[in-house]
Design a protein around this motif. Structure first.
Motif, PDB file in Angstrom:
ATOM      1  N   CYS A 158       0.830  -1.208   0.000  1.00  0.00           N
ATOM      2  CA  CYS A 158       0.000   0.000   0.000  1.00  0.00           C
ATOM      3  C   CYS A 158       0.863   1.256   0.000  1.00  0.00           C
ATOM      4  O   CYS A 158       0.645   2.179  -0.774  1.00  0.00           O
TER       5      CYS A 158
ATOM      6  N   PHE B 205      -8.576   1.222  -4.033  1.00  0.00           N
ATOM      7  CA  PHE B 205      -8.313   1.262  -2.586  1.00  0.00           C
ATOM      8  C   PHE B 205      -8.187   2.717  -2.132  1.00  0.00           C
ATOM      9  O   PHE B 205      -7.519   3.513  -2.786  1.00  0.00           O
TER      10      PHE B 205
ATOM     11  N   ASN C 183      -8.212   4.117  10.021  1.00  0.00           N
ATOM     12  CA  ASN C 183      -9.224   4.133   8.956  1.00  0.00           C
ATOM     13  C   ASN C 183      -9.155   2.852   8.109  1.00  0.00           C
ATOM     14  O   ASN C 183      -9.356   1.780   8.643  1.00  0.00           O
ATOM     15  N   SER C 184      -8.792   2.971   6.815  1.00  0.00           N
ATOM     16  CA  SER C 184      -8.827   1.761   5.992  1.00  0.00           C
ATOM     17  C   SER C 184      -7.574   0.893   6.148  1.00  0.00           C
ATOM     18  O   SER C 184      -7.438  -0.134   5.494  1.00  0.00           O
TER      19      SER C 184
END
Ligand code: HEC
Length: 219
Positions: free
Chosen positions: A126, A145, A175-176
């Motif tokens: 990520c 994403f 959060n994500s």
């Protein structure tokens, strides 16, 4: 008469052989008892009834809540923090308190290299190998994403995140981003953070000459 003798001998022979298999834990014939029964007293052993303690136990059990120190027990390192409970709750107050935590891992090449290796496995998909929020997961499916360059480690906001806060984020997620507490143990996470901080320090050093931070970095 002769047949009876043979039968008796055979029966005795069978008994001798089978008696060996009756109890696998039974040592059988002991011709060197010192070898079969260790003279040494095992930890917490009460069978030897030593007079070390009044109750015969060979050692005291640890005080309730004791945490193993385990220095050098695993991977030849000091694993002092591996068993320590994480005291900060997942609350705004917990986050505030966590910000002051300092990296307990020694800043050295070995830890840094391990931090980099783990970062590239667990975080780079990520955050990108360079921490610019452009990893393969981030870029996949046309940025499906919810991660953007605003989450680069080099924005003014993220450069100001303390290592204690980073650890808090790996503990509880943000959060994500999910928690990494089960994938990486504490020492591994501190090593990863050491590496993230080194990337940030490198960025700061490289950009220090250009007096003010670049506008596009502060998006
Ligand atoms: C599944 C994708 C993903 C992975 C893998 C991931 N993160 Fe994140 N991370 C994010 C997202 C998304 C944010 C931004 C959260 C927000 O602020 O909304 C974030 C935020 C952060 C932040 C705060 C900075 C910011 O931009 O808000 C830190 C520090 C961080 N991550 C560290 C790590 C570390 C260390 C690892 C590896 C152990 C890791 N992350 C793995 C997605 C991920």
């Amino acid at each position: 008469m002769k047949k009876t003798t043979i039968f008796t001998l055979a029966a005795l022979g069978m008994m001798t052989i089978t008696s060996c298999f009756r109890d696998p834990k039974h040592p059988g014939l002991e011709y060197m008892p010192d070898m079969a029964h260790s003279v040494a007293v095992e930890t917490y052993d009460e069978s030897k009834n030593t007079d070390i303690y009044a109750d015969g136990l060979s050692a005291r059990t640890p005080i309730h809540g004791t945490i193993p120190f385990a220095q050098g027990a695993l991977f030849g390192e000091t694993r002092h923090s591996a068993y320590m409970p994480y005291h900060h709750p997942n609350t705004p107050e917990g986050l505030e308190a966590a910000k002051a935590d300092l990296n307990p891992m020694e800043l050295n090449e070995v830890n840094m290299a391990e931090g980099k290796r783990l970062f590239n496995i667990y975080c780079a998909p990520c955050h990108g190998e360079e921490g610019k929020a452009n990893g393969s997961v981030t870029l996949a499916n046309n940025h499906a994403f919810p991660m953007s360059e605003a989450f680069s480690y080099f924005t003014d906001v993220n450069l100001a995140i303390t290592e204690g806060e980073m650890f808090y984020i790996t503990q509880y997620g943000k959060n994500s981003m999910g928690s990494y507490a089960t994938q990486l143990n504490r020492e591994e996470r501190w090593k990863v953070i050491m590496y993230v901080k080194s990337m940030q320090a490198k960025f700061k050093a490289e950009n220090a000459t250009a007096s003010a931070p670049k506008a596009e970095e502060t998006k």
